[in-house]
Design a protein around this motif. Structure first.
Motif, PDB file in Angstrom:
ATOM      1  N   THR A 113     -51.366  75.663 -86.962  1.00 14.57           N
ATOM      2  CA  THR A 113     -52.622  75.011 -87.349  1.00 14.57           C
ATOM      3  C   THR A 113     -53.821  75.941 -87.226  1.00 14.57           C
ATOM      4  O   THR A 113     -54.922  75.587 -87.649  1.00 14.57           O
ATOM      5  CB  THR A 113     -52.904  73.756 -86.490  1.00 14.57           C
ATOM      6  N   ARG A 114     -53.633  77.132 -86.626  1.00 12.57           N
ATOM      7  CA  ARG A 114     -54.742  78.094 -86.473  1.00 12.57           C
ATOM      8  C   ARG A 114     -54.492  79.368 -87.270  1.00 12.57           C
ATOM      9  O   ARG A 114     -55.177  80.374 -87.097  1.00 12.57           O
ATOM     10  CB  ARG A 114     -54.942  78.429 -84.991  1.00 12.57           C
ATOM     11  N   GLU A 115     -53.510  79.319 -88.169  1.00 10.90           N
ATOM     12  CA  GLU A 115     -53.098  80.521 -88.906  1.00 10.90           C
ATOM     13  C   GLU A 115     -53.998  80.795 -90.114  1.00 10.90           C
ATOM     14  O   GLU A 115     -54.375  79.878 -90.842  1.00 10.90           O
ATOM     15  CB  GLU A 115     -51.649  80.333 -89.389  1.00 10.90           C
ATOM     16  N   ILE A 116     -54.350  82.055 -90.294  1.00 16.62           N
ATOM     17  CA  ILE A 116     -54.956  82.517 -91.548  1.00 16.62           C
ATOM     18  C   ILE A 116     -54.088  83.670 -92.031  1.00 16.62           C
ATOM     19  O   ILE A 116     -54.157  84.778 -91.484  1.00 16.62           O
ATOM     20  CB  ILE A 116     -56.405  82.997 -91.372  1.00 16.62           C
ATOM     21  N   ALA A 117     -53.234  83.414 -93.009  1.00 17.48           N
ATOM     22  CA  ALA A 117     -52.294  84.433 -93.507  1.00 17.48           C
ATOM     23  C   ALA A 117     -52.570  84.673 -94.989  1.00 17.48           C
ATOM     24  O   ALA A 117     -52.231  83.834 -95.839  1.00 17.48           O
ATOM     25  CB  ALA A 117     -50.853  83.974 -93.286  1.00 17.48           C
ATOM     26  N   LEU A 118     -53.182  85.796 -95.294  1.00 16.38           N
ATOM     27  CA  LEU A 118     -53.521  86.152 -96.671  1.00 16.38           C
ATOM     28  C   LEU A 118     -52.551  87.214 -97.158  1.00 16.38           C
ATOM     29  O   LEU A 118     -52.385  88.266 -96.520  1.00 16.38           O
ATOM     30  CB  LEU A 118     -54.953  86.673 -96.724  1.00 16.38           C
ATOM     31  N   SER A 119     -51.863  86.938 -98.276  1.00 12.58           N
ATOM     32  CA  SER A 119     -50.877  87.874 -98.812  1.00 12.58           C
ATOM     33  C   SER A 119     -50.972  87.888-100.335  1.00 12.58           C
ATOM     34  O   SER A 119     -51.802  87.200-100.934  1.00 12.58           O
ATOM     35  CB  SER A 119     -49.465  87.453 -98.384  1.00 12.58           C
ATOM     36  N   ASP A 120     -50.086  88.651-100.969  1.00  7.87           N
ATOM     37  CA  ASP A 120     -50.052  88.690-102.427  1.00  7.87           C
ATOM     38  C   ASP A 120     -49.681  87.334-103.022  1.00  7.87           C
ATOM     39  O   ASP A 120     -49.948  87.061-104.201  1.00  7.87           O
ATOM     40  CB  ASP A 120     -49.056  89.751-102.898  1.00  7.87           C
ATOM     41  N   ASP A 121     -49.036  86.488-102.218  1.00  8.19           N
ATOM     42  CA  ASP A 121     -48.642  85.157-102.699  1.00  8.19           C
ATOM     43  C   ASP A 121     -49.763  84.135-102.578  1.00  8.19           C
ATOM     44  O   ASP A 121     -49.679  83.048-103.158  1.00  8.19           O
ATOM     45  CB  ASP A 121     -47.416  84.665-101.919  1.00  8.19           C
ATOM     46  N   GLY A 122     -50.774  84.436-101.783  1.00 10.84           N
ATOM     47  CA  GLY A 122     -51.863  83.488-101.604  1.00 10.84           C
ATOM     48  C   GLY A 122     -52.270  83.388-100.155  1.00 10.84           C
ATOM     49  O   GLY A 122     -52.081  84.308 -99.361  1.00 10.84           O
TER      50      GLY A 122
END
Length: 288
Positions: A56-65
């Motif tokens: 619930t505290r994740e910010i994961a930015l990748s090529d997929d979004g």
């Protein structure tokens, strides 16, 4: 009467405790829940704080979004070094949640689960095609943000379920978003109308895809496919923007209250949609 407090560390622990306590309330930032409890004196038997669950505290930015935890404070979006360039409209909406102090607690998940038709981040999330990851006693399911709210203050969450995170597609080159709202004074207030727009343009600058969403003009935030259709296949020039704005006004079903008449809201819906679409267009072209 005072509430008991639980702070599960995993999604499965949270669903278990929520499943065992049907009257429990979920606390993400708490900026709405605490006010509701104070005003209504409706104190739940159990408050389940989900902020200590990593997902619930994740910010994961990748090529997929982007995977964005439901309890991420708004300030974490506005301070992020990259999100503003990739999802400018979503960050613009997050910046409008209350004061700086409130933004250190308020989350996009709480903003959605409060299910106000005037919530700023909801049309912004709808414009970028965000999907909700919902966990519950029977497992997980995914619901598009535009299908989450069912009316003022109500949504699709069943007993024992809670919103874990959002999954937002990567915009890619040529795609960007924008969010604008109108309020009656230059201070903190709730939206009279909000408009979120995302567009995709090709190398010639012509629009190949668009999504338009409005807030505060119906019992829930609404998608406006006719406004998107007015932009797709065009150069998004002044005439195209006028047609998109007219479609937004026509789709609005607002009420009259102290902040504005229904007629005024329909007019503003068109104005904001034109301006948000122009901003998204300019950003999309600059991203190529």
């Amino acid at each position: 009467m005072s509430a008991r407090y639980a702070s599960p560390m995993t999604v499965s622990e949270a669903t278990e405790v929520l499943g065992q306590n049907p009257g429990a309330r979920v606390l993400a930032g708490g900026t709405d829940l605490m006010v509701q409890m104070r005003l209504t004196r409706n104190i739940p038997e159990l408050i389940v704080d989900v902020k200590n669950i990593a997902a619930t505290r994740e910010i994961a930015l990748s090529d997929d979004g982007l995977v964005l935890g439901a309890a991420v404070p708004a300030v974490d979006l506005t301070d992020h070094p990259t999100l503003r360039q990739v999802y400018p409209g979503v960050v613009e909406a997050a910046e409008l949640i209350g004061s700086s102090q409130i933004q250190s607690r308020a989350s996009l998940g709480g903003n959605l689960c409060h299910s106000s038709p005037a919530a700023d981040t909801v049309p912004a999330l709808m414009a970028v095609g965000a999907v909700c990851r919902i966990a519950g006693p029977t497992g997980e399911r995914r619901v598009a943000v535009e299908d989450f709210c069912t009316g003022p203050g109500s949504n699709v969450l069943a007993d024992g379920e809670f919103l874990v995170s959002f999954e937002i597609p990567a915009p890619g080159a040529g795609s960007r978003d924008a969010y604008l709202r109108f309020i009656p004074r230059n201070e903190m207030d709730i939206a009279v109308v909000g408009s979120g727009v995302s567009v995709t343009v090709d190398a010639s600058g012509n629009c190949t895809a668009a999504r338009v969403a409005l807030g505060a003009v119906a019992p829930t935030a609404i998608m406006v496919p006719d406004a998107a259709a007015a932009l797709i296949g065009t150069a998004i020039d002044d005439g195209d923007l006028e047609r998109a704005g007219a479609a937004a006004s026509a789709a609005s079903r607002p009420i009259t209250d102290r902040r504005g008449t229904a007629e005024f809201r329909r007019h503003v819906a068109g104005v904001l949609t034109r301006r948000a679409a122009a901003a998204a267009r300019d950003r999309a072209r600059a991203s190529l």
